[in-house]
Design a protein around this motif. Structure first.
Motif, PDB file in Angstrom:
ATOM      1  N   LYS A 110       0.834  -1.211   0.000  1.00 18.54           N
ATOM      2  CA  LYS A 110       0.000   0.000   0.000  1.00 18.54           C
ATOM      3  C   LYS A 110       0.864   1.255   0.000  1.00 18.54           C
ATOM      4  O   LYS A 110       0.570   2.237  -0.700  1.00 18.54           O
ATOM      5  N   LEU A 111       1.951   1.237   0.780  1.00 17.29           N
ATOM      6  CA  LEU A 111       2.874   2.379   0.768  1.00 17.29           C
ATOM      7  C   LEU A 111       3.495   2.554  -0.617  1.00 17.29           C
ATOM      8  O   LEU A 111       3.633   3.680  -1.107  1.00 17.29           O
ATOM      9  N   ALA A 112       3.869   1.449  -1.241  1.00 16.07           N
ATOM     10  CA  ALA A 112       4.486   1.519  -2.564  1.00 16.07           C
ATOM     11  C   ALA A 112       3.489   2.026  -3.605  1.00 16.07           C
ATOM     12  O   ALA A 112       3.833   2.832  -4.475  1.00 16.07           O
ATOM     13  N   ASP A 113       2.233   1.570  -3.537  1.00 14.26           N
ATOM     14  CA  ASP A 113       1.219   2.009  -4.496  1.00 14.26           C
ATOM     15  C   ASP A 113       0.928   3.499  -4.366  1.00 14.26           C
ATOM     16  O   ASP A 113       0.586   4.161  -5.352  1.00 14.26           O
ATOM     17  N   ASN A 114       1.038   4.015  -3.150  1.00 17.89           N
ATOM     18  CA  ASN A 114       0.822   5.450  -2.920  1.00 17.89           C
ATOM     19  C   ASN A 114       2.088   6.280  -3.162  1.00 17.89           C
ATOM     20  O   ASN A 114       2.102   7.475  -2.855  1.00 17.89           O
ATOM     21  N   SER A 115       3.148   5.619  -3.667  1.00 12.52           N
ATOM     22  CA  SER A 115       4.429   6.275  -3.985  1.00 12.52           C
ATOM     23  C   SER A 115       5.122   6.845  -2.748  1.00 12.52           C
ATOM     24  O   SER A 115       6.005   7.685  -2.866  1.00 12.52           O
ATOM     25  N   GLU A 116       4.741   6.381  -1.575  1.00  9.26           N
ATOM     26  CA  GLU A 116       5.363   6.888  -0.346  1.00  9.26           C
ATOM     27  C   GLU A 116       6.795   6.392  -0.202  1.00  9.26           C
ATOM     28  O   GLU A 116       7.668   7.120   0.270  1.00  9.26           O
ATOM     29  N   ILE A 117       7.046   5.128  -0.591  1.00  6.69           N
ATOM     30  CA  ILE A 117       8.408   4.596  -0.471  1.00  6.69           C
ATOM     31  C   ILE A 117       9.340   5.313  -1.438  1.00  6.69           C
ATOM     32  O   ILE A 117      10.491   5.636  -1.090  1.00  6.69           O
ATOM     33  N   ILE A 118       8.857   5.576  -2.668  1.00  7.25           N
ATOM     34  CA  ILE A 118       9.675   6.331  -3.624  1.00  7.25           C
ATOM     35  C   ILE A 118      10.019   7.692  -3.066  1.00  7.25           C
ATOM     36  O   ILE A 118      11.163   8.165  -3.163  1.00  7.25           O
ATOM     37  N   ALA A 119       9.014   8.347  -2.450  1.00  5.67           N
ATOM     38  CA  ALA A 119       9.250   9.678  -1.880  1.00  5.67           C
ATOM     39  C   ALA A 119      10.232   9.626  -0.715  1.00  5.67           C
ATOM     40  O   ALA A 119      11.069  10.515  -0.554  1.00  5.67           O
ATOM     41  N   MET A 120      10.133   8.579   0.116  1.00  6.51           N
ATOM     42  CA  MET A 120      11.060   8.433   1.242  1.00  6.51           C
ATOM     43  C   MET A 120      12.494   8.307   0.747  1.00  6.51           C
ATOM     44  O   MET A 120      13.416   8.966   1.269  1.00  6.51           O
TER      45      MET A 120
END
Length: 390
Positions: A110-120
């Motif tokens: 879910k974090l990856a789908d919301n692009s949160e990991i990319i942003a981190m």
């Protein structure tokens, strides 16, 4: 797409307030547990306990359907407090690796789908640093699993097993024949037959040796174990023969109370007895049975090693789950959860298969139970190295 990444990056900058960094330099820590750590930990543990509760609800429903006749027969108080109060923690702990894997896969995808990991990662957080809150969460779950499996659940299993033996199917060993074991060094006991329902043995003998020389022999037509006092036996129609070279002294009697350091559970072993002992009790029992020459203690040794191996599984499966689901994939969450379920079930199946190696004598119990951890640790390291190359 760019707007989503921008929003995720702003969110990650907010979460990373616990850091003090200057781009493009590496991160410097201000707090030992930053906001981003608490954010991931909250999602990890929250998903873990929610997944555990939901799956236990499903398991309890299927178990109720299977044992409905027994539940209708037994008093509801015994069903709730003797059976389910132990059954649910027992299965939660046994399937903990599955729950850990599903939890990590679910919320990380879910974090990856919301692009949160990319942003981190684009904000300066390294993949290795991102793994830290996952390992903290795994440590919390591992500590909980260790306490449950080694100290808390085994005593409650006694009530659950007694309940199933009484109302579902009696798997307790009721009797044994031709039982021989070492009571203590130099003393060997023998029962022609022992009936556990009345705690009575027949044609009993106790031989004492000095080296290889027989110095005393006690025989009795029957013996009865006193359950109210530990190691207390009553001998009926007994005879004691003491040997001194060529001389022999004989003593007879009708009844004799004697302390013999054995119990019926030492030689009448049921298939689930190892689940009722805490780890310290398990270690003492294994050593005592080895001294007595009892052969069928492999299940006890496997149970002890399984509890240790299961604690390490939380870290290994967390590493695999995080590495597997940290990248956005075309199949989305469904594909990752499918892969996660396949890997977690294969881990449980692999552990069952390797335990048979120890039972059949191919390996020691310690090696057999650590084989799945070694194999899946290698898988985890390979996946981690691939995932860290963003």
């Amino acid at each position: 797409m760019n707007r989503r990444i921008t929003r995720a990056r702003i969110k990650c900058r907010h979460l990373a307030k616990g850091f003090r960094f200057r781009l493009p330099r590496k991160l410097h820590f201000k707090n030992p547990l930053a906001i981003i750590d608490r954010y991931i930990l909250k999602k990890f543990l929250g998903t873990y306990f929610l997944a555990t509760a939901l799956l236990l609800l499903v398991i309890a429903m299927f178990d109720t359907t299977e044992k409905l006749d027994a539940f209708l027969t037994a008093p509801i108080k015994e069903t709730l407090f003797d059976y389910f109060a132990s059954f649910l923690p027992y299965f939660a702990n046994m399937l903990s690796p599955l729950f850990v894997f599903i939890s990590v896969i679910f919320f990380t995808t879910k974090l990856a789908d919301n692009s949160e990991i990319i942003a981190m990662l684009s904000s300066g957080i390294t993949f290795r640093r991102l793994l830290r809150p996952y390992m903290i969460g795994a440590a919390i779950i591992a500590a909980l699993t260790f306490l449950l499996s080694n100290y808390i659940i085994p005593p409650t299993n006694i009530d659950r097993i007694n309940y199933t033996n009484k109302y579902v199917k009696n798997k307790a060993v009721a009797y044994g024949t031709d039982i021989q074991l070492m009571v203590r060094p130099g003393e060997v006991a023998y029962f022609s037959r022992f009936d556990n329902t009345i705690k009575q043995g027949f044609r009993f003998s106790l031989d004492k040796f000095d080296g290889k020389v027989l110095v005393s022999r006690l025989t009795a037509n029957s013996v009865v174990y006193d359950t109210t006092r530990m190691y207390h036996w009553r001998l009926n129609d007994y005879m004691i023969r003491d040997f001194d070279g060529m001389n022999e002294k004989i003593r007879k009697g009708t009844n004799l109370d004697s302390i013999i350091p054995i119990e019926p559970k030492d030689f009448l072993i049921s298939s689930s007895d190892q689940e009722t002992l805490t780890t310290p009790q398990l270690s003492d029992y294994i050593e005592k049975q080895k001294m007595r020459g009892v052969a069928n203690i492999k299940n006890f040794e496997i149970e002890k090693e399984k509890r240790i191996a299961q604690t390490a599984a939380a870290f290994i499966l967390t590493l695999i789950g995080m590495s597997l689901s940290s990248k956005k994939v075309k199949g989305g969450m469904g594909l990752n959860i499918g892969i996660g379920l396949a890997l977690s079930f294969s881990y449980i199946l692999f552990s069952t298969i390797t335990s048979s190696f120890a039972i059949n004598g191919y390996t020691s119990p310690a090696v057999a139970m650590e084989i799945p951890n070694v194999v899946y640790l290698i898988i985890g390291i390979v996946l981690y190295r691939r995932a860290s190359k963003f």
